[in-house]
Write a protein that holds these residues in place. Structure first.
Motif, mmCIF file in Angstrom:
data_model
loop_
_atom_site.group_PDB
_atom_site.id
_atom_site.type_symbol
_atom_site.label_atom_id
_atom_site.label_comp_id
_atom_site.label_asym_id
_atom_site.label_seq_id
_atom_site.Cartn_x
_atom_site.Cartn_y
_atom_site.Cartn_z
ATOM 1 N N ALA A 153 0.749 -1.062 -0.154
ATOM 2 C CA ALA A 153 -0.188 -0.112 -0.036
ATOM 3 C C ALA A 153 0.926 1.287 0.006
ATOM 4 C CB ALA A 153 -0.991 -0.056 1.134
ATOM 5 N N TRP A 154 1.963 1.310 0.765
ATOM 6 C CA TRP A 154 2.804 2.223 0.839
ATOM 7 C C TRP A 154 3.453 2.600 -0.675
ATOM 8 C CZ3 TRP A 154 7.967 2.637 -0.375
ATOM 9 C CH2 TRP A 154 8.736 3.754 -0.277
ATOM 10 N N LEU A 155 4.104 1.761 -1.360
ATOM 11 C CA LEU A 155 4.581 1.686 -2.459
ATOM 12 C C LEU A 155 3.699 2.032 -3.647
ATOM 13 C CD1 LEU A 155 7.303 1.193 -4.140
ATOM 14 C CD2 LEU A 155 6.559 -1.222 -4.593
ATOM 15 N N MET A 156 2.487 1.697 -3.635
ATOM 16 C CA MET A 156 1.360 1.954 -4.653
ATOM 17 C C MET A 156 1.152 3.343 -4.438
ATOM 18 S SD MET A 156 1.569 -0.501 -6.470
ATOM 19 C CE MET A 156 0.279 -0.386 -7.727
ATOM 20 N N SER A 157 0.864 3.988 -3.161
ATOM 21 C CA SER A 157 0.410 5.301 -2.740
ATOM 22 C C SER A 157 1.740 6.171 -2.844
ATOM 23 C CB SER A 157 -0.500 5.251 -1.352
ATOM 24 O OG SER A 157 0.372 5.012 -0.401
ATOM 25 N N HIS A 158 2.715 5.773 -2.978
ATOM 26 C CA HIS A 158 3.978 6.726 -3.093
ATOM 27 C C HIS A 158 3.549 7.844 -4.188
ATOM 28 C CE1 HIS A 158 8.184 8.081 -3.634
ATOM 29 N NE2 HIS A 158 8.374 7.747 -2.377
ATOM 30 N N LEU B 93 7.329 0.657 -25.281
ATOM 31 C CA LEU B 93 6.240 0.945 -24.258
ATOM 32 C C LEU B 93 5.233 1.726 -24.789
ATOM 33 C CD1 LEU B 93 8.131 1.062 -21.052
ATOM 34 C CD2 LEU B 93 6.603 -0.550 -21.749
ATOM 35 N N PRO B 94 4.034 1.706 -24.386
ATOM 36 C CA PRO B 94 2.944 2.721 -24.749
ATOM 37 C C PRO B 94 3.258 3.954 -24.245
ATOM 38 C CG PRO B 94 1.837 0.773 -24.106
ATOM 39 C CD PRO B 94 3.482 0.512 -23.858
ATOM 40 N N THR B 95 3.093 4.914 -24.950
ATOM 41 C CA THR B 95 3.528 6.433 -24.602
ATOM 42 C C THR B 95 2.208 7.105 -24.251
ATOM 43 O OG1 THR B 95 5.082 6.398 -26.015
ATOM 44 C CG2 THR B 95 4.387 8.794 -25.054
ATOM 45 N N ARG B 96 2.241 7.399 -22.748
ATOM 46 C CA ARG B 96 0.880 8.207 -22.219
ATOM 47 C C ARG B 96 1.054 9.767 -22.310
ATOM 48 N NH1 ARG B 96 0.297 9.916 -17.558
ATOM 49 N NH2 ARG B 96 1.735 8.768 -16.384
ATOM 50 N N PRO B 97 0.068 10.249 -22.505
ATOM 51 C CA PRO B 97 0.476 11.919 -22.923
ATOM 52 C C PRO B 97 0.726 12.392 -21.436
ATOM 53 C CG PRO B 97 -1.780 11.378 -23.542
ATOM 54 C CD PRO B 97 -0.983 10.108 -23.398
ATOM 55 N N GLY B 98 1.457 13.448 -21.164
ATOM 56 C CA GLY B 98 1.476 14.107 -19.879
ATOM 57 C C GLY B 98 2.421 13.421 -18.955
ATOM 58 N N GLY B 99 2.385 14.012 -17.789
ATOM 59 C CA GLY B 99 3.149 13.382 -16.629
ATOM 60 C C GLY B 99 2.124 12.792 -15.494
ATOM 61 N N ALA B 100 2.644 12.145 -14.940
ATOM 62 C CA ALA B 100 2.074 11.625 -13.446
ATOM 63 C C ALA B 100 1.438 12.576 -12.853
ATOM 64 C CB ALA B 100 3.032 10.584 -12.750
ATOM 65 N N ALA B 101 1.256 13.790 -12.875
ATOM 66 C CA ALA B 101 0.879 14.635 -12.023
ATOM 67 C C ALA B 101 -0.428 15.380 -12.788
ATOM 68 C CB ALA B 101 1.741 16.134 -11.753
ATOM 69 N N ASP B 102 -0.593 14.844 -14.154
ATOM 70 C CA ASP B 102 -1.690 15.443 -15.012
ATOM 71 C C ASP B 102 -3.042 15.002 -14.418
ATOM 72 O OD1 ASP B 102 0.350 17.121 -16.129
ATOM 73 O OD2 ASP B 102 0.348 15.718 -18.168
ATOM 74 N N ARG B 103 -3.123 13.852 -13.854
ATOM 75 C CA ARG B 103 -4.365 13.434 -13.555
ATOM 76 C C ARG B 103 -4.301 12.873 -12.156
ATOM 77 N NH1 ARG B 103 -3.240 8.230 -12.999
ATOM 78 N NH2 ARG B 103 -1.433 7.318 -14.242
ATOM 79 N N PRO B 104 -5.541 12.855 -11.506
ATOM 80 C CA PRO B 104 -5.677 12.376 -10.200
ATOM 81 C C PRO B 104 -5.450 10.772 -10.001
ATOM 82 C CG PRO B 104 -7.989 12.999 -10.942
ATOM 83 C CD PRO B 104 -6.796 13.345 -11.962
ATOM 84 N N ASP B 105 -4.962 10.620 -9.010
ATOM 85 C CA ASP B 105 -4.608 9.089 -8.646
ATOM 86 C C ASP B 105 -5.854 8.622 -7.789
ATOM 87 O OD1 ASP B 105 -2.283 8.960 -10.086
ATOM 88 O OD2 ASP B 105 -0.986 9.697 -8.213
ATOM 89 N N PRO B 106 -6.194 7.446 -8.050
ATOM 90 C CA PRO B 106 -7.152 6.605 -7.215
ATOM 91 C C PRO B 106 -6.933 6.554 -5.542
ATOM 92 C CG PRO B 106 -6.371 5.061 -8.541
ATOM 93 C CD PRO B 106 -5.825 6.421 -8.797
ATOM 94 N N PRO B 107 -7.459 6.862 -4.658
ATOM 95 C CA PRO B 107 -7.113 6.397 -3.382
ATOM 96 C C PRO B 107 -6.452 5.305 -3.190
ATOM 97 C CG PRO B 107 -9.372 7.423 -3.149
ATOM 98 C CD PRO B 107 -8.867 7.107 -4.673
ATOM 99 N N PRO B 108 -5.374 4.655 -2.247
ATOM 100 C CA PRO B 108 -4.982 3.582 -2.180
ATOM 101 C C PRO B 108 -5.776 2.420 -1.977
ATOM 102 C CG PRO B 108 -3.602 5.207 -1.050
ATOM 103 C CD PRO B 108 -4.734 5.866 -1.594
ATOM 104 N N ASP B 109 -6.862 2.621 -1.280
ATOM 105 C CA ASP B 109 -7.841 1.703 -1.131
ATOM 106 C C ASP B 109 -8.634 1.154 -2.143
ATOM 107 O OD1 ASP B 109 -9.027 4.191 -0.886
ATOM 108 O OD2 ASP B 109 -10.434 3.303 0.691
#
Length: 136
Positions: A48-53, A115-131
């Motif tokens: 959970a820590w790693l996935m929510s890092h 590898l597939p290229t995703r537009p934008g960076g990791a901060a461009d979209r909200p992440d789901p909560p770890p749970d």
């Protein structure tokens, strides 16, 4: 016993992945994916820590979901890897062995560009909560 072994392997993979950020020939992503796999079965708290890092989590989740990585990340990885390989080749004491550094360099370059290229960076979209992260 197996959970303890998987947790230990997860910590080792996480440490190697962390070193891979700074060492040019040590891959980061495969070790982080291995750590996520080991922690999933060995230490749910560490998984959970790693996935929510804040930094590592989005990349691991996107890679596992097949969404790829941002073009910017690919470019940064290649822009850091090739000069590092060139520096390593320049200080290699055995001249004929310098050519062997092309093998991982070309391999990683081909791998990243396939590898597939995703537009934008990791901060461009909200992440789901770890749970709410899928644990497939």
């Amino acid at each position: 016993m197996i959970r303890a072994l998987l947790s230990f392997l997860g910590y080792v993979a996480l440490a190697l992945g962390g070193l891979g950020i700074f060492l040019p020939l040590l891959p980061t992503t495969p070790f982080l994916l291995l750590a996520a796999f080991c922690f999933l079965r060995g230490s749910p708290r560490m998984h959970a820590w790693l996935m929510s890092h804040r930094i590592l989590g989005p990349y691991i989740r996107d890679f596992q979901a097949g969404r790829g990585i941002p073009l910017r990340s690919k470019c940064i990885a290649l822009a850091l890897m090739w000069p590092s390989l060139a520096l390593s080749a320049s200080i290699m004491p055995v001249p004929w062995a310098r050519w062997f550094l092309l093998i991982p360099g070309i391999g990683v370059t081909i791998y990243l560009w396939r590898l597939p290229t995703r537009p934008g960076g990791a901060a461009d979209r909200p992440d789901p909560p770890p749970d709410q992260i899928s644990r497939e």
